[in-house]
Design a protein around this motif. Structure first.
Motif, PDB file in Angstrom:
ATOM      1  N   CYS A 161       0.779  -1.067  -0.133  1.00 28.87           N
ATOM      2  CA  CYS A 161      -0.224  -0.116  -0.116  1.00 28.87           C
ATOM      3  C   CYS A 161       0.899   1.203  -0.034  1.00 28.87           C
ATOM      4  O   CYS A 161       1.731   1.365   0.582  1.00 28.87           O
ATOM      5  CB  CYS A 161      -0.756   0.118   1.255  1.00 28.87           C
ATOM      6  N   LEU A 166       0.648   5.765  -0.285  1.00 27.92           N
ATOM      7  CA  LEU A 166      -0.269   7.020  -0.109  1.00 27.92           C
ATOM      8  C   LEU A 166      -0.073   8.052  -1.263  1.00 27.92           C
ATOM      9  O   LEU A 166       1.161   8.278  -1.534  1.00 27.92           O
ATOM     10  CB  LEU A 166       0.013   7.688   1.371  1.00 27.92           C
ATOM     11  N   LEU A 215       2.758   6.940   9.203  1.00 30.60           N
ATOM     12  CA  LEU A 215       1.629   7.040   8.712  1.00 30.60           C
ATOM     13  C   LEU A 215       0.786   5.661   8.823  1.00 30.60           C
ATOM     14  O   LEU A 215       1.421   4.764   8.170  1.00 30.60           O
ATOM     15  CB  LEU A 215       1.374   7.580   7.649  1.00 30.60           C
ATOM     16  N   LEU A 216      -0.151   5.443   9.756  1.00 31.19           N
ATOM     17  CA  LEU A 216      -0.753   4.255   9.815  1.00 31.19           C
ATOM     18  C   LEU A 216      -1.969   4.314   8.873  1.00 31.19           C
ATOM     19  O   LEU A 216      -2.842   5.299   9.324  1.00 31.19           O
ATOM     20  CB  LEU A 216      -1.032   3.805  11.026  1.00 31.19           C
ATOM     21  N   PHE A 217      -2.496   3.296   8.042  1.00 31.43           N
ATOM     22  CA  PHE A 217      -3.645   3.449   7.319  1.00 31.43           C
ATOM     23  C   PHE A 217      -4.625   2.489   8.099  1.00 31.43           C
ATOM     24  O   PHE A 217      -4.542   1.129   7.825  1.00 31.43           O
ATOM     25  CB  PHE A 217      -3.758   3.415   5.847  1.00 31.43           C
ATOM     26  N   VAL A 218      -5.907   3.004   8.491  1.00 30.31           N
ATOM     27  CA  VAL A 218      -6.751   2.136   9.233  1.00 30.31           C
ATOM     28  C   VAL A 218      -8.105   2.193   8.525  1.00 30.31           C
ATOM     29  O   VAL A 218      -9.139   3.060   8.589  1.00 30.31           O
ATOM     30  CB  VAL A 218      -6.837   2.755  10.813  1.00 30.31           C
ATOM     31  N   PRO A 219      -8.506   1.063   8.015  1.00 37.35           N
ATOM     32  CA  PRO A 219      -9.955   0.797   7.540  1.00 37.35           C
ATOM     33  C   PRO A 219     -10.744   0.747   8.626  1.00 37.35           C
ATOM     34  O   PRO A 219     -10.386   0.233   9.846  1.00 37.35           O
ATOM     35  CB  PRO A 219      -9.891  -0.498   6.842  1.00 37.35           C
ATOM     36  N   CYS A 274     -12.291   2.692  10.908  1.00 41.07           N
ATOM     37  CA  CYS A 274     -11.838   3.442  12.067  1.00 41.07           C
ATOM     38  C   CYS A 274     -12.798   4.618  11.995  1.00 41.07           C
ATOM     39  O   CYS A 274     -12.782   5.275  11.207  1.00 41.07           O
ATOM     40  CB  CYS A 274     -10.277   3.837  12.180  1.00 41.07           C
ATOM     41  N   ILE A 308      -4.635  -2.462  11.111  1.00 40.29           N
ATOM     42  CA  ILE A 308      -4.094  -1.402  10.193  1.00 40.29           C
ATOM     43  C   ILE A 308      -3.626  -2.621   8.996  1.00 40.29           C
ATOM     44  O   ILE A 308      -2.898  -3.275   8.903  1.00 40.29           O
ATOM     45  CB  ILE A 308      -2.621  -1.148  11.077  1.00 40.29           C
ATOM     46  N   ALA A 309      -3.872  -1.398   7.926  1.00 34.69           N
ATOM     47  CA  ALA A 309      -3.919  -2.245   6.572  1.00 34.69           C
ATOM     48  C   ALA A 309      -2.458  -2.006   6.103  1.00 34.69           C
ATOM     49  O   ALA A 309      -1.951  -2.944   5.164  1.00 34.69           O
ATOM     50  CB  ALA A 309      -4.587  -1.513   5.643  1.00 34.69           C
ATOM     51  N   TRP A 341     -10.961   5.404   4.925  1.00 36.97           N
ATOM     52  CA  TRP A 341     -10.124   4.895   6.071  1.00 36.97           C
ATOM     53  C   TRP A 341      -9.675   6.167   6.611  1.00 36.97           C
ATOM     54  O   TRP A 341      -9.965   7.239   6.309  1.00 36.97           O
ATOM     55  CB  TRP A 341      -9.013   4.329   5.471  1.00 36.97           C
ATOM     56  N   VAL A 342      -8.991   5.864   7.667  1.00 39.71           N
ATOM     57  CA  VAL A 342      -8.268   7.130   8.657  1.00 39.71           C
ATOM     58  C   VAL A 342      -6.997   6.833   8.833  1.00 39.71           C
ATOM     59  O   VAL A 342      -6.292   5.671   8.821  1.00 39.71           O
ATOM     60  CB  VAL A 342      -9.236   7.078  10.022  1.00 39.71           C
ATOM     61  N   VAL A 396      -3.377   7.282  11.059  1.00 43.93           N
ATOM     62  CA  VAL A 396      -3.129   7.608  12.347  1.00 43.93           C
ATOM     63  C   VAL A 396      -1.684   7.904  12.061  1.00 43.93           C
ATOM     64  O   VAL A 396      -0.843   7.263  11.868  1.00 43.93           O
ATOM     65  CB  VAL A 396      -3.182   6.315  13.450  1.00 43.93           C
ATOM     66  N   ALA A 427      -5.239   9.178  -1.386  1.00 44.11           N
ATOM     67  CA  ALA A 427      -5.900   7.917  -1.772  1.00 44.11           C
ATOM     68  C   ALA A 427      -4.697   6.931  -1.486  1.00 44.11           C
ATOM     69  O   ALA A 427      -3.416   7.255  -1.486  1.00 44.11           O
ATOM     70  CB  ALA A 427      -6.014   8.136  -3.251  1.00 44.11           C
ATOM     71  N   LEU A 468      -3.224   3.618  -2.434  1.00 44.40           N
ATOM     72  CA  LEU A 468      -2.782   2.669  -3.583  1.00 44.40           C
ATOM     73  C   LEU A 468      -2.293   1.335  -3.481  1.00 44.40           C
ATOM     74  O   LEU A 468      -1.481   1.353  -2.516  1.00 44.40           O
ATOM     75  CB  LEU A 468      -1.949   3.601  -4.548  1.00 44.40           C
TER      76      LEU A 468
END
Lengths: 391, 111
Positions: free
Chosen positions: A41, A43, A90-94, A96, A116-117, B10-11, B13, B64, B66
């Protein structure tokens, strides 16, 4: 690992000496999902408008071959991509929820297990840029169309490009590509985009202007159908129509299609035809021959040749030579280096046609000159020269 | 590409420092911590023996997410760049910039 229970969460709160009464009832237990460390993943920071485009279901495409910097294309814009580092993680969290979302849904359960994805310490940044369209002309010039009688076309299919080919090879948005195809008068022949060989193009134009002359049609009202009838025996009808579309403005009057011929563009093309035969010309001789070569009723003017030819006012007699902006480098610095290699000092009037296309969205020619050139006065006139010594 | 259907939200953190796996098997499956919100909407993250206080930030420029679509490399002229899919959008981040407050679990009694 087993999922945390509400009881375990409450014990942690107690140990942390946090008062549950001061907290919203729901807790998110964050853990790392199975793919989290995989780095698959990443960003992408979105410029205004792109988020809405994605939500509307439109695509963004990343384009670039191995030797090119990647660009991102929306339907109609092109952006440079650059990696930006942050010192933070930076953590991406679905899944949340924000406090607003939790408050809006009072029935939500009091424990949410969020995985955390992925995580990153960088992201792609976008900056709007000029579409990289020079390559489009370069590709189409690999095999210009010579007419139906040319032997070349019958044998080779290499170096011919379909719309799909161009979309995958050119670092620009679809709209920018289609607009440029129109600007360069490309046409589709048997499914491939082609540019006409200049000599063939002039041959077609000549057929049309001679016919206009012999039929005494007004230049502003050239009828399509008679043109196709008369010239259809000499050249393919699609080519006749293509030359009318390229050098005229189409309109309909009383149900019939006419073309208003574009004087400036025709005069300019004829000038190119004359100028490409020698390194340079005596200016006054050229102007005389040029005027005699254009269709009756048309008037030549030097300003029609902006970005095509350059007048040397310092030579005696004054001369003119071919210099096509589309032959110059696309990169800003390289373009200026090239221009200053051709001529040491330029007036703003002379250089503008050769740098106009470099201007970014809200940039002026003046801003470009300030950045890439140094100004000085020469005989009371402001001129620009290179910032660096030209070897 | 955006794809059909609504994109997931999503969020983000944002934490200071690095994420380092405690176990040798790596991160997958391991717990990070508990995320609470105060009644005023302030995010509170308990990670190990630390409490982090943060704030909810609406991103001026959303992100976004990806995802690289791996698979057999095709001999296409587009090269390695073209195989990404937009999986989700991120419009909100929870920013934890305050220094962590350590959780003291055992205070020796004075005699």
């Amino acid at each position: 690992a087993a999922m945390r229970s509400r009881a375990e969460v409450d014990v942690t709160l107690q140990t942390a000496k946090l008062n549950p009464a001061e907290l919203l009832p729901a807790v998110h237990c964050l853990s790392f999902g199975p793919q989290a460390g995989g780095g698959e993943c990443c960003l992408l920071q979105l410029e205004p408008g792109l988020c809405a485009e994605l939500e509307a279901g439109h695509s963004l495409v990343i384009r670039g071959e191995k030797d090119e910097h990647a660009v991102l294309c929306s339907k109609d814009k092109t952006y440079d991509m650059k990696i930006a580092d942050t010192s933070n993680m930076l953590l991406f969290v679905p899944g949340c929820k924000t406090p607003e979302e939790l408050n809006a849904d009072p029935a939500s359960c009091n424990i949410i297990h969020s995985q955390i994805a992925g995580f990153s310490n960088n992201y792609w940044e976008l900056r709007r840029c000029r579409p990289k369209l020079k390559k489009l002309r370069k590709l189409l010039m690999e095999d210009p169309y010579d007419g139906p009688d040319s032997q070349k076309d019958q044998t080779s299919t290499f170096s011919k490009y379909t719309t799909e080919d161009l979309l995958s090879l050119i670092q620009a948005s679809e709209e920018e590509i289609f607009h440029q195809l129109q600007v360069i008068d490309a046409c589709k022949i048997e499914g491939y985009w082609r540019i006409l060989n200049f000599d063939y193009e002039m041959k077609l134009l000549n057929h049309v202007t001679q016919l206009i002359d012999s039929e005494s049609w007004p230049l502003s009202k050239v009828p399509l159908c008679p043109c196709l009838e008369e010239l259809g025996s000499l050249e393919p009808r699609e080519m006749v129509e293509h030359i009318l579309v390229s050098y005229g403005r189409k309109y309909v009057d009383a149900g019939e299609v006419f073309f208003e011929m574009r004087e400036d563009k025709i005069c300019r093309a004829i000038a190119q035809m004359l100028l490409q035969n020698a390194v340079k010309f005596n200016l006054s001789e050229f102007e005389e021959v040029w005027q005699q070569s254009v269709p009756e009723g048309m008037t030549t003017r030097l300003d029609q040749l902006q970005g095509l030819a350059l007048v040397d006012k310092s030579s005696r007699p004054e001369t003119i030579f071919l210099l096509k902006v589309e032959d110059l480098p696309e990169d800003n610095q390289e373009r200026f280096n090239s221009l200053f290699g051709i001529r040491e000092k330029w007036t703003e009037v002379d250089i503008t046609p050769y740098i106009q296309d470099l201007c970014a969205e809200k940039q002026t020619v003046g801003a470009l000159l300030t950045k890439y050139a140094r100004s000085s006065m020469l005989n009371g006139v402001k001129v620009y020269n290179s910032r660096r010594p030209i070897s | 590409s955006g794809g059909t259907g609504a994109l997931a939200q999503w969020v983000l953190v944002e934490l200071q420092g690095e994420v380092v796996p405690r176990q040798s098997e790596g991160l997958a499956g391991s717990l990070l911590g508990d995320l609470h919100y105060t009644c005023e909407g302030i995010p509170v993250l308990i990670v190990g023996h630390h409490i982090l206080y943060g704030k909810v930030v609406q991103l001026e420029k959303p992100f976004a997410v990806l995802v690289k679509r791996g698979g057999a490399p095709q001999p296409s002229p587009a090269g390695p760049h073209s195989h990404y899919t937009v999986t989700a959008l991120i419009k909100t981040k929870l920013l934890f910039k305050t220094r962590p407050k350590p959780i003291i679990t055992h205070v020796p009694k004075k005699v």
